[in-house]
Design a protein around this motif. Structure first.
Motif, mmCIF file in Angstrom:
data_model
loop_
_atom_site.group_PDB
_atom_site.id
_atom_site.type_symbol
_atom_site.label_atom_id
_atom_site.label_comp_id
_atom_site.label_asym_id
_atom_site.label_seq_id
_atom_site.Cartn_x
_atom_site.Cartn_y
_atom_site.Cartn_z
ATOM 1 N N SER A 57 0.827 -1.206 0.000
ATOM 2 C CA SER A 57 0.000 0.000 0.000
ATOM 3 C C SER A 57 0.858 1.251 0.000
ATOM 4 N N LEU A 58 1.953 1.215 0.749
ATOM 5 C CA LEU A 58 2.846 2.369 0.799
ATOM 6 C C LEU A 58 3.543 2.572 -0.545
ATOM 7 N N VAL A 59 3.967 1.483 -1.178
ATOM 8 C CA VAL A 59 4.619 1.573 -2.486
ATOM 9 C C VAL A 59 3.656 2.139 -3.524
ATOM 10 N N GLN A 60 2.421 1.676 -3.474
ATOM 11 C CA GLN A 60 1.416 2.183 -4.419
ATOM 12 C C GLN A 60 1.221 3.685 -4.244
ATOM 13 N N LYS A 61 1.152 4.113 -2.988
ATOM 14 C CA LYS A 61 0.966 5.531 -2.718
ATOM 15 C C LYS A 61 2.169 6.347 -3.166
ATOM 16 N N ALA A 62 3.361 5.792 -2.953
ATOM 17 C CA ALA A 62 4.588 6.533 -3.256
ATOM 18 C C ALA A 62 4.891 6.611 -4.743
ATOM 19 N N PHE A 63 4.594 5.523 -5.486
ATOM 20 C CA PHE A 63 5.070 5.440 -6.866
ATOM 21 C C PHE A 63 3.976 5.385 -7.931
ATOM 22 N N PHE A 64 2.733 5.064 -7.530
ATOM 23 C CA PHE A 64 1.721 4.836 -8.554
ATOM 24 C C PHE A 64 0.512 5.768 -8.470
ATOM 25 N N ARG A 65 0.456 6.599 -7.450
ATOM 26 C CA ARG A 65 -0.602 7.590 -7.393
ATOM 27 C C ARG A 65 -0.038 8.944 -7.795
ATOM 28 N N LYS A 66 -0.904 9.796 -8.256
ATOM 29 C CA LYS A 66 -0.458 11.101 -8.744
ATOM 30 C C LYS A 66 -0.297 12.069 -7.578
ATOM 31 N N LYS A 67 0.772 11.831 -6.808
ATOM 32 C CA LYS A 67 1.029 12.664 -5.636
ATOM 33 C C LYS A 67 2.179 13.652 -5.863
ATOM 34 N N ASN A 68 2.986 13.411 -6.912
ATOM 35 C CA ASN A 68 4.099 14.305 -7.230
ATOM 36 C C ASN A 68 5.085 14.468 -6.065
ATOM 37 N N TYR A 69 5.429 13.325 -5.445
ATOM 38 C CA TYR A 69 6.415 13.381 -4.371
ATOM 39 C C TYR A 69 7.802 13.636 -4.935
ATOM 40 N N VAL A 70 8.585 14.425 -4.225
ATOM 41 C CA VAL A 70 9.999 14.594 -4.553
ATOM 42 C C VAL A 70 10.809 13.558 -3.785
ATOM 43 N N ASP A 71 10.477 13.382 -2.508
ATOM 44 C CA ASP A 71 11.132 12.399 -1.649
ATOM 45 C C ASP A 71 10.036 11.621 -0.932
ATOM 46 N N PRO A 72 9.427 10.645 -1.610
ATOM 47 C CA PRO A 72 8.232 9.990 -1.064
ATOM 48 C C PRO A 72 8.436 9.361 0.304
ATOM 49 N N TYR A 73 9.603 8.796 0.577
ATOM 50 C CA TYR A 73 9.783 8.097 1.849
ATOM 51 C C TYR A 73 9.630 9.054 3.028
ATOM 52 N N ASN A 74 10.172 10.234 2.895
ATOM 53 C CA ASN A 74 10.101 11.202 3.986
ATOM 54 C C ASN A 74 8.852 12.078 3.918
ATOM 55 N N GLU A 75 8.253 12.178 2.753
ATOM 56 C CA GLU A 75 7.073 13.028 2.622
ATOM 57 C C GLU A 75 5.785 12.319 3.060
ATOM 58 N N ILE A 76 5.751 11.006 2.955
ATOM 59 C CA ILE A 76 4.560 10.260 3.385
ATOM 60 C C ILE A 76 4.584 10.149 4.906
ATOM 61 N N THR A 77 3.564 10.694 5.546
ATOM 62 C CA THR A 77 3.577 10.815 7.008
ATOM 63 C C THR A 77 2.633 9.837 7.717
ATOM 64 N N ASP A 78 1.950 8.993 6.951
ATOM 65 C CA ASP A 78 1.000 8.075 7.594
ATOM 66 C C ASP A 78 1.465 6.623 7.522
ATOM 67 N N LYS A 79 2.767 6.416 7.634
ATOM 68 C CA LYS A 79 3.261 5.030 7.667
ATOM 69 C C LYS A 79 2.708 4.292 8.870
ATOM 70 N N VAL A 80 2.493 5.024 9.942
ATOM 71 C CA VAL A 80 1.803 4.454 11.097
ATOM 72 C C VAL A 80 0.725 5.445 11.513
ATOM 73 N N GLY A 81 -0.404 4.909 11.929
ATOM 74 C CA GLY A 81 -1.510 5.758 12.352
ATOM 75 C C GLY A 81 -2.183 5.213 13.593
ATOM 76 N N VAL A 82 -2.762 6.108 14.361
ATOM 77 C CA VAL A 82 -3.525 5.751 15.551
ATOM 78 C C VAL A 82 -4.879 6.439 15.442
ATOM 79 N N ARG A 83 -5.934 5.684 15.678
ATOM 80 C CA ARG A 83 -7.281 6.217 15.498
ATOM 81 C C ARG A 83 -8.043 6.170 16.813
ATOM 82 N N PHE A 84 -8.639 7.303 17.160
ATOM 83 C CA PHE A 84 -9.486 7.391 18.345
ATOM 84 C C PHE A 84 -10.916 7.653 17.882
#
Length: 322
Positions: A57-84
């Motif tokens: 899912s992370l790879v798809q978001k980083a490389f296959f969606r039209k997000k225009n990341y310059v540095d996807p690994y550091n720009e994606i901030t939801d690698k871990v999430g907590v929900r209340f």
């Protein structure tokens, strides 16, 4: 990091760190909630567990969606999430305050549904409060080093918002198939209904809480008049519910029961402590109502009339049939 293979290797290596950071964030918020006067079980409606994004899912978001990341690994901030997930909207603030007042991380709002509602009041869509929190310093948690700046997404939403989000996210947001206009319209309608339901839940919840507070306030006052160390909360509350309307009509804000209750009444209550009715603080209220509003009390009383006879004897009044 724009190489997909290196990206995957790095993420697999970092997954334990992200999980540990999410676990720490969840436990910190829960710890702070437990320190407050908020009842945790009344606030949190779904168990809180960190969710680490799957590698695919992370790879798809980083490389296959039209997000225009310059540095996807550091720009994606939801690698871990907590929900209340809470019951009503005004409870969201309880958790938001903890997130914003913590001195162990820096935070930013990723999504703020109140701001979105102000800016686009005509649109009914995904609503939730999203924070990104980043560790202020590197530290170890459960023997795992968490690097400074490691992000974790915090979502705070109501049950209604959660139901809508689960449907729209899983079946529409992630879908590669075009969404028909009819489905979009139905989804928008459901969102509008959810918002209305959320609002109504909030009104009902506040009414229930206000009613509870009135009960607890009266109960504290009665226990200052006479000690009831072994009272049964369920029975005591049931008696209150039975005569609540009479209390609000004739006593609340009008009568000082402490001044009205005399010592001989308290002595009578203590002598009858083998009777469960006389071990409840609300017995003091029943004494007053039977003395001053006997006819109405007998019409209101849901229990057997003979339960009131010992009280009537103490007061020197008769229980006439009505």
């Amino acid at each position: 990091m724009n190489n997909q293979i290196e990206f995957e290797k790095q993420y697999e290596k970092d997954k334990p760190m992200y999980y540990a950071w999410g676990k720490f964030v969840a436990e910190y918020v829960i710890y702070k909630l437990n320190l407050s006067q908020v009842e945790y079980d009344k606030l949190i409606k779904i168990p809180v567990e960190p969710r680490v994004k799957e590698t695919a899912s992370l790879v798809q978001k980083a490389f296959f969606r039209k997000k225009n990341y310059v540095d996807p690994y550091n720009e994606i901030t939801d690698k871990v999430g907590v929900r209340f997930v809470v019951m009503v909207q005004n409870q969201i603030k309880e958790i938001a305050d903890i997130v914003e007042q913590a001195d162990i991380w820096s935070w930013s709002k990723d999504k703020d549904f109140e701001k979105m509602r102000e800016e686009r009041p005509e649109v009914f869509e995904y609503e939730s409060v999203h924070y990104i929190v980043r560790a202020d310093e590197a530290f170890k948690y459960n023997e795992i080093r968490i690097e400074k700046g490691t992000p974790c997404e915090i979502q705070i939403r109501t049950l209604e918002q959660h139901a809508y989000a689960e449907l729209s996210h899983d079946y529409f947001y992630k879908s590669d198939v075009g969404i028909e206009k009819k489905m979009k319209r139905l989804l928008a309608r459901s969102s509008a209904l959810n918002e209305t339901t959320d609002s109504l839940f909030g009104v009902v919840y506040d009414m229930i809480e206000n009613e509870k507070e009135e009960y607890y306030k009266l109960n504290r006052e009665l226990m200052c008049i006479c000690e009831f160390p072994d009272y049964d909360e369920e029975l005591n509350r049931s008696i209150y519910n039975n005569v609540k309307n009479m209390y609000e009509k004739y006593v609340m804000g009008k009568i000082n029961l402490k001044e009205w209750i005399e010592e001989d009444i308290i002595d009578g209550i203590k002598r009858k402590s083998d009777n469960s009715l006389f071990r409840q603080p609300m017995i003091l209220l029943i004494y007053y109502l039977l003395s001053e509003r006997r006819k109405e009390l007998l019409k209101t009383w849901e229990y057997t009339t003979d339960m009131l006879e010992p009280i009537a004897d103490d007061l020197g009044v008769a229980i006439e049939p009505f």
